[in-house]
Design a protein around this motif. Structure first.
Motif, short mmCIF file in Angstrom:
data_model
loop_
_atom_site.label_atom_id
_atom_site.label_comp_id
_atom_site.label_asym_id
_atom_site.label_seq_id
_atom_site.Cartn_x
_atom_site.Cartn_y
_atom_site.Cartn_z
N LEU A 1 0.83 -1.20 0.00
CA LEU A 1 0.00 0.00 0.00
C LEU A 1 0.87 1.27 0.00
O LEU A 1 0.62 2.21 -0.76
CB LEU A 1 -0.93 -0.01 1.22
CG LEU A 1 -1.89 1.16 1.37
CD1 LEU A 1 -2.85 1.25 0.19
CD2 LEU A 1 -2.68 1.02 2.67
N GLY A 2 1.91 1.26 0.84
CA GLY A 2 2.82 2.40 0.87
C GLY A 2 3.50 2.64 -0.47
O GLY A 2 3.64 3.79 -0.92
N ILE A 3 3.89 1.55 -1.11
CA ILE A 3 4.54 1.67 -2.43
C ILE A 3 3.55 2.23 -3.45
O ILE A 3 3.88 3.14 -4.23
CB ILE A 3 5.08 0.30 -2.88
CG1 ILE A 3 6.26 -0.11 -1.99
CG2 ILE A 3 5.48 0.32 -4.35
CD1 ILE A 3 6.71 -1.54 -2.18
N LYS A 4 2.33 1.72 -3.44
CA LYS A 4 1.31 2.18 -4.40
C LYS A 4 1.00 3.66 -4.18
O LYS A 4 0.81 4.41 -5.14
CB LYS A 4 0.03 1.35 -4.27
CG LYS A 4 0.21 -0.11 -4.57
CD LYS A 4 -0.26 -0.45 -5.92
CE LYS A 4 -0.15 -1.97 -6.09
NZ LYS A 4 -0.10 -2.37 -7.43
N ILE A 5 0.94 4.07 -2.90
CA ILE A 5 0.65 5.48 -2.61
C ILE A 5 1.79 6.35 -3.16
O ILE A 5 1.54 7.39 -3.78
CB ILE A 5 0.43 5.71 -1.10
CG1 ILE A 5 -0.90 5.07 -0.68
CG2 ILE A 5 0.46 7.19 -0.75
CD1 ILE A 5 -1.14 5.07 0.81
N ARG A 6 3.05 5.91 -2.94
CA ARG A 6 4.19 6.69 -3.45
C ARG A 6 4.23 6.72 -4.97
O ARG A 6 4.73 7.66 -5.56
CB ARG A 6 5.50 6.11 -2.90
CG ARG A 6 5.85 6.68 -1.54
CD ARG A 6 7.20 6.24 -1.04
NE ARG A 6 6.97 5.34 0.10
CZ ARG A 6 7.33 4.07 0.15
NH1 ARG A 6 8.03 3.53 -0.81
NH2 ARG A 6 7.04 3.34 1.19
N GLN A 7 3.71 5.69 -5.59
CA GLN A 7 3.72 5.64 -7.05
C GLN A 7 2.51 6.35 -7.66
O GLN A 7 2.34 6.33 -8.86
CB GLN A 7 3.74 4.18 -7.52
CG GLN A 7 5.01 3.44 -7.21
CD GLN A 7 4.92 1.97 -7.59
OE1 GLN A 7 3.84 1.42 -7.82
NE2 GLN A 7 6.08 1.32 -7.67
N ASN A 8 1.68 6.92 -6.83
CA ASN A 8 0.46 7.61 -7.27
C ASN A 8 -0.44 6.71 -8.12
O ASN A 8 -0.94 7.11 -9.17
CB ASN A 8 0.81 8.88 -8.06
CG ASN A 8 1.37 9.95 -7.16
OD1 ASN A 8 0.94 10.08 -6.02
ND2 ASN A 8 2.34 10.71 -7.66
N VAL A 9 -0.63 5.48 -7.66
CA VAL A 9 -1.51 4.54 -8.34
C VAL A 9 -2.94 5.02 -8.11
O VAL A 9 -3.24 5.71 -7.15
CB VAL A 9 -1.28 3.11 -7.79
CG1 VAL A 9 -2.26 2.12 -8.35
CG2 VAL A 9 0.14 2.67 -8.07
N ASP A 10 -3.85 4.59 -9.00
CA ASP A 10 -5.24 5.07 -8.91
C ASP A 10 -5.86 4.72 -7.55
O ASP A 10 -5.49 3.76 -6.91
CB ASP A 10 -6.08 4.51 -10.06
CG ASP A 10 -6.21 3.01 -9.99
OD1 ASP A 10 -7.27 2.54 -9.53
OD2 ASP A 10 -5.26 2.28 -10.40
#
Length: 144
Positions: free
Chosen positions: A32-41
């Motif tokens: 989740l942290g990685i996805k948030i940093r990657q600006n995933v939808d």
């Protein structure tokens, strides 16, 4: 303790499941942290947050189950401990009763063959003694 092995095994199994779920939760939180940093939808992030919440719920349920299993096991251990202590006390009481019974049997035997006042053989005691002496004489081959 032989009696509580099943309960201890159940508790250990629940703890193992909880550890596994905690590992899965940690992985999901990292993802989740990685996805948030990657600006995933936001839909993908919402899905991961839902999975973390589900894992949190499962972990909370397992924590409650572990506490209940531990309380149950400890209750059984207390019952067994109390029963064992009572068994020891009962065994000591039984030993004391057996000792007293043997003492009373000896006393009864003495009272049935000797006069209580003089300590001399009574008629039954004299007959038993005479019978015994005759058997000894017969075995030794001497006349009575």
């Amino acid at each position: 303790m032989q009696f509580g092995k099943g309960e201890a095994f159940r508790e250990t199994t629940l703890v193992s499941k909880k550890k596994s779920l905690n590992g899965q939760r940690t992985a999901k939180v990292s993802e989740l942290g990685i996805k948030i940093r990657q600006n995933v939808d936001s839909e993908a992030i919402g899905k991961l947050q839902g999975e973390v919440i589900d894992l949190d719920q499962q972990i909370a349920e397992l924590t409650a189950s572990i506490a209940a299993a531990k309380e149950y096991r400890m209750g059984l251990e207390q019952i067994v401990s109390t029963a064992n202590a009572e068994k020891v006390v009962a065994s000591k009481e039984l030993d004391a009763m057996n000792t007293e019974l043997k003492r009373l049997e000896q006393r009864m035997q003495a009272l049935s063959t000797r006069d209580e006042l003089t300590g001399l053989y009574n008629r039954r005691g004299f007959a038993d003694l005479a019978d015994h002496r005759l058997r000894v004489a017969a075995r030794q081959g001497s006349g009575a």
